[in-house]
Design an enzyme around this catalytic site. Structure first.
Site, PDB file in Angstrom:
ATOM      1  N   LYS A  74      48.283  47.285  41.333  1.00  0.00           N
ATOM      2  CA  LYS A  74      46.760  46.562  41.393  1.00  0.00           C
ATOM      3  C   LYS A  74      46.170  46.851  42.722  1.00  0.00           C
ATOM      4  O   LYS A  74      46.745  47.107  43.761  1.00  0.00           O
ATOM      5  CB  LYS A  74      47.083  44.977  41.443  1.00  0.00           C
ATOM      6  CG  LYS A  74      45.910  44.174  41.259  1.00  0.00           C
ATOM      7  CD  LYS A  74      46.195  42.685  41.237  1.00  0.00           C
ATOM      8  CE  LYS A  74      45.076  41.962  41.056  1.00  0.00           C
ATOM      9  NZ  LYS A  74      45.294  40.269  40.965  1.00  0.00           N
ATOM     10  N   SER A 149      43.538  38.399  37.071  1.00  0.00           N
ATOM     11  CA  SER A 149      42.687  39.314  37.753  1.00  0.00           C
ATOM     12  C   SER A 149      43.578  40.948  37.723  1.00  0.00           C
ATOM     13  O   SER A 149      42.824  41.872  38.177  1.00  0.00           O
ATOM     14  CB  SER A 149      42.472  38.882  39.054  1.00  0.00           C
ATOM     15  OG  SER A 149      43.415  38.794  40.124  1.00  0.00           O
ATOM     16  N   SER A 173      47.172  35.423  37.598  1.00  0.00           N
ATOM     17  CA  SER A 173      46.784  36.841  37.552  1.00  0.00           C
ATOM     18  C   SER A 173      47.597  37.759  37.098  1.00  0.00           C
ATOM     19  O   SER A 173      47.212  39.155  36.812  1.00  0.00           O
ATOM     20  CB  SER A 173      46.166  37.247  38.839  1.00  0.00           C
ATOM     21  OG  SER A 173      44.688  36.559  39.022  1.00  0.00           O
TER      22      SER A 173
END
Length: 498
Positions: A74, A149, A173
């Site tokens: 990420k 996210s 997330s």
């Protein structure tokens, strides 16, 4: 000394003295060279999930748990020399000068890092239309949210473009995109995976975790990245890496009634969350019934404070997130990403003009809370402890707690010209069952359990189906029990046919 493309002092002589002792942790770039670093062409980024591509492997590799496997990180996780976008134009020009602990551990275990996956704007959206690089498309149907996210991580794993990915979970997330993308995502026990070298919103919410296509792959990846790193104080209670349990041993569980003697419980309050689709509840109950076939007893348990968990999380994440952004996290042992900090604070007009609505929400709500309710953060922090105590009490009687991961299937993207309220409306109630466990710190696994037809968006007339997910929660440090439940359910069921 630093490879930031931007001088941390911003060329201000009065600030440069503060950076004379700026310490950069060393990275062995001879052993782990950064190769083929590039921004992906659109043709090589079909779902908008790649933030940056590269190729990093151990040139002295001699096997390892992750040998021959590929991974995405990420884009709030540091990889030295590879730009970090954080999905935003709020800050620009950040190129980390160190590797995050998880970056180093994947490489040491023989894994290949293939790039950075898109992170939603400043990690502050649970849908996938907020990134400055554009929307991230659901792997099952374009036009729908991949969740956030850690949107890019979920999509790249689901598409098979990487074997696994690391997500960051501060309210759901990891689990939200895992649920929307039909993969397995674990938010581990708080501190089990060191957060060193990763961008934070609010430190007591911070969790890094594995995202994979199967439970067994998830267990193997967790083995490689977990354990105290003697840097991040969040990890100090975790076992040493050499003493991390062999989570992958779940593959050896017997076939006949493997959960005999285990007691599971559905949290009643998780079935009445805002925006709930009754079809999701039906799918969840069907999935839970399969645990009985595996030998477990399944009951219901009432944990009233669970319904307030998301509100408690809000009190911490808004007030604490605002303070962390304006003054930096204080009172902590670890490594500060000074280059990132210097781009966020002090904030200028250009930053604000380029801020996503959710980022403005954090600043405005946080400032309002600090000025008008100065004790809110302290109260919410103590309520987080009460929340943990309530789950712990239930887990004294039960081995595992169960909830739907999300209250509804993935929604369609907000329109490009959507107002802030229209953007936020796409995620109302979405993290009601995930955010409470960021505050309590318990391990929580998102596992795909079925498919449901969409009710809105471009795929309605075509009967498009999207994944449904179940959340499996265990005691602190008992990821093994969580993996056992998930692995055995997965082994016995074909979720895409449910």
């Amino acid at each position: 000394m630093s490879v930031f493309s931007l001088d941390p002092s911003h060329g201000n002589p009065s600030l440069q003295k503060q950076w004379i002792s700026y310490y950069v942790p060393p990275v062995d770039e001879e052993r782990f060279p950064r190769e083929n670093i590039h921004f992906p062409e659109k043709a090589d980024n079909s779902h908008g999930a790649w933030a940056w591509k590269c190729s990093i492997v151990d040139k002295k590799a001699k096997g390892g748990k992750l040998q021959g496997k590929t991974f995405a990180l990420k884009d709030n996780i540091a990889v030295k020399g590879v730009p970090m976008l954080l999905g935003t134009n709020f800050i620009k020009g950040l190129v980390p000068d160190c590797d995050a602990t998880v970056t180093t551990r994947i490489l040491n275990a023989g894994g290949k890092i293939s790039g950075k996956s898109v992170c939603e704007n400043m990690c502050q959206s649970a849908t996938s239309h907020s990134s400055a690089t554009g929307v991230v498309e659901n792997p099952f149907a374009k036009g729908y949210s991949a969740g956030g996210s850690s949107s890019g991580s979920g999509v790249l794993v689901a598409l098979g473009e990487v074997d696994g990915a690391i997500g960051a979970d501060q309210g759901g997330s990891i689990r939200v995109p895992a649920a929307n993308c039909g993969i397995v995502g674990l938010k581990p026990t708080f501190g089990l995976v060191p957060y060193t070298g990763s961008g934070s919103n609010e430190p007591t919410n911070d969790h890094l975790g594995p995202m994979t296509r199967t439970v067994l792959d998830n267990a193997v990846l967790l083995e490689a990245i977990s354990g105290n790193d003697n840097i991040d104080d969040r990890s100090f209670a975790a076992p040493a890496p050499s003493k991390v349990p062999a989570y992958s041993s779940v593959k050896d569980l017997p076939a006949d009634k493997p959960l005999k003697g285990k007691k599971f419980a559905v949290i009643i309050e998780s079935l009445s969350t805002p925006g709930r689709d009754p079809r999701v509840t039906k799918s969840f109950k069907l999935a839970v019934s399969r645990f009985v076939e595996l030998g477990a007893t399944v009951e219901e348990v009432s944990i009233p404070i669970h319904s307030k968990g998301a509100a408690i999380w809000t009190g911490v994440s808004k007030g604490g997130g605002f303070l962390a952004k304006t003054s930096g996290s204080f009172g902590r042992r670890g490594h500060q990403m000074l280059g990132l900090n210097s781009l966020i604070h002090p904030m200028g007009q250009e930053n604000w003009d380029n801020a996503y609505s959710a980022t403005k929400n954090v600043y405005l709500n946080g400032l309002y809370a600090v000025e008008n309710f100065p004790l809110l953060l302290a109260k919410a922090t103590n309520l987080s402890r009460q929340l943990r105590d309530a789950y712990d009490a239930a887990l004294e009687e039960y081995d595992i707690l169960l909830t739907p991961t999300l209250p509804y299937v993935a929604t369609s993207h907000a329109a490009p010209d959507a107002t802030p309220l229209e953007q936020i409306a796409k995620q109302i109630g979405l993290t009601s069952n995930t955010a409470p466990f960021n505050q309590s710190g318990h391990p929580a696994l998102a596992l795909p359990i079925g498919m449901l037809e969409v009710l809105e968006g471009p795929g309605v007339e075509d009967g498009v189906k999207l994944p449904v997910s179940m959340q499996i929660i265990g005691k602190w440090w008992d990821e093994m029990a969580v993996y056992e439940a998930g692995f055995l359910w997965e082994r016995s069921n074909d979720w895409k046919q449910m």
